[in-house]
Design a protein around this motif. Structure first.
Motif, short mmCIF file in Angstrom:
data_model
loop_
_atom_site.label_atom_id
_atom_site.label_comp_id
_atom_site.label_asym_id
_atom_site.label_seq_id
_atom_site.Cartn_x
_atom_site.Cartn_y
_atom_site.Cartn_z
N ARG A 125 -3.07 -5.86 -5.50
CA ARG A 125 -3.96 -5.34 -4.46
C ARG A 125 -5.42 -5.43 -4.90
NH1 ARG A 125 -1.85 0.49 -3.47
NH2 ARG A 125 -3.77 0.57 -2.22
N LYS A 170 -11.33 -10.88 -1.34
CA LYS A 170 -11.91 -10.58 -0.03
C LYS A 170 -13.40 -10.27 -0.15
CE LYS A 170 -11.12 -7.67 4.04
NZ LYS A 170 -10.27 -6.58 4.62
N ALA A 228 -8.31 -7.64 -3.10
CA ALA A 228 -9.55 -6.99 -2.66
C ALA A 228 -10.76 -7.71 -3.24
CB ALA A 228 -9.55 -5.52 -3.09
N ARG A 230 0.82 -1.22 0.00
CA ARG A 230 0.00 0.00 0.00
C ARG A 230 0.85 1.26 0.00
NH1 ARG A 230 -3.57 -2.72 3.83
NH2 ARG A 230 -5.47 -3.39 2.77
#
Length: 245
Positions: free
Chosen positions: A221, A228, A225, A16
């Motif tokens: 990323r 998730k 995501a 990040r």
């Protein structure tokens, strides 16, 4: 060591803050290197001002090759060590590698026209890079067709490893076959490029490498995501089914 960053949470903690840093530092380096090289380096004795294509063409070529090398290494990590992020990394690298391979071909054609008098010639180096571009497209199609929770199948991983056969072919093509393309200017033993071009070239390569890495991190990323979100949606669906019963 290879499983040190296998935990997605740990990876995201690093990726990040690094993603914007790598991207913007890379952008600054690329702009600075190209400005330095294009505006302030002299014309070359034989190539004239077309030599300045080197500051974008070479980084595109190196990273197109480096991208597939990354796919092959990630595919090995997926098959041999079952690294949980390996397939996600390979999947994230592929579109960036395809773009850089395409840009390598385009800038190479723009350089070839005033230098060779033709936009394209079917010699070993150019043809093998074109094959690399199609390998990227094949990998992306195969990964999309066989994807599972944003990851890739074993068949896709095997394809990533087999495709690496093309990497030494690209590297040695100018030696094995008669070629319009010049032989390697930078090797382990030294460089035949004048220092006035070498400085901005290395800075440009570094900048593009940072940007390439940032793009891969962004895609990884995004994939994590998505995984998730899908996992959360499945849990909600399961909870609703239990409540309904």
């Amino acid at each position: 060591m290879i499983h040190r960053f296998a935990n997605p949470t740990r990876f995201l903690e690093i990726a990040r803050p690094l993603t914007p840093i790598l991207f913007y530092v890379g952008l600054i380096l690329v702009v600075g290197a190209c400005t330095w090289g294009i505006l302030f380096s002299p014309d070359e004795r034989l190539l004239g001002n077309t030599v300045k294509f080197i500051f974008i063409h070479v980084p595109f070529a190196w990273l197109a090759i480096g991208g597939w090398t990354g796919i092959a290494i990630s595919s090995i990590a997926q098959l041999v060590w079952r690294h949980p992020l390996a397939s996600i990394a390979a999947r994230a690298i592929a579109p960036a590698g395809a773009i850089f391979a395409a840009l390598c071909i385009i800038t190479g054609s723009l350089w070839a026209k005033p230098t060779w008098g033709a936009w394209w010639v079917w010699d070993g180096r150019l043809t093998s890079v074109l094959v690399l571009f199609f390998l990227y497209l094949g990998y992306i199609a195969l990964a999309n067709a066989s994807s599972d929770k944003g990851q890739t199948s074993r068949v896709t991983a095997v394809f990533g490893i087999i495709g690496a056969i093309n990497i030494p072919i690209i590297n040695r093509s100018v030696v094995w076959w008669e070629s319009h393309h010049q032989e390697a200017s930078i090797t382990l033993t030294g460089s035949s490029i004048d220092g006035v071009y070498l400085g901005p070239l290395f800075i440009s390569v570094l900048g593009f490498t940072f940007m390439f890495t940032a793009i891969v991190f962004m895609r990884m990323r995004g994939a994590l995501a998505q995984i998730k979100i899908e996992a959360r949606m499945r849990r909600l669906a399961d909870d609703n089914n239990e409540d309904a019963q």
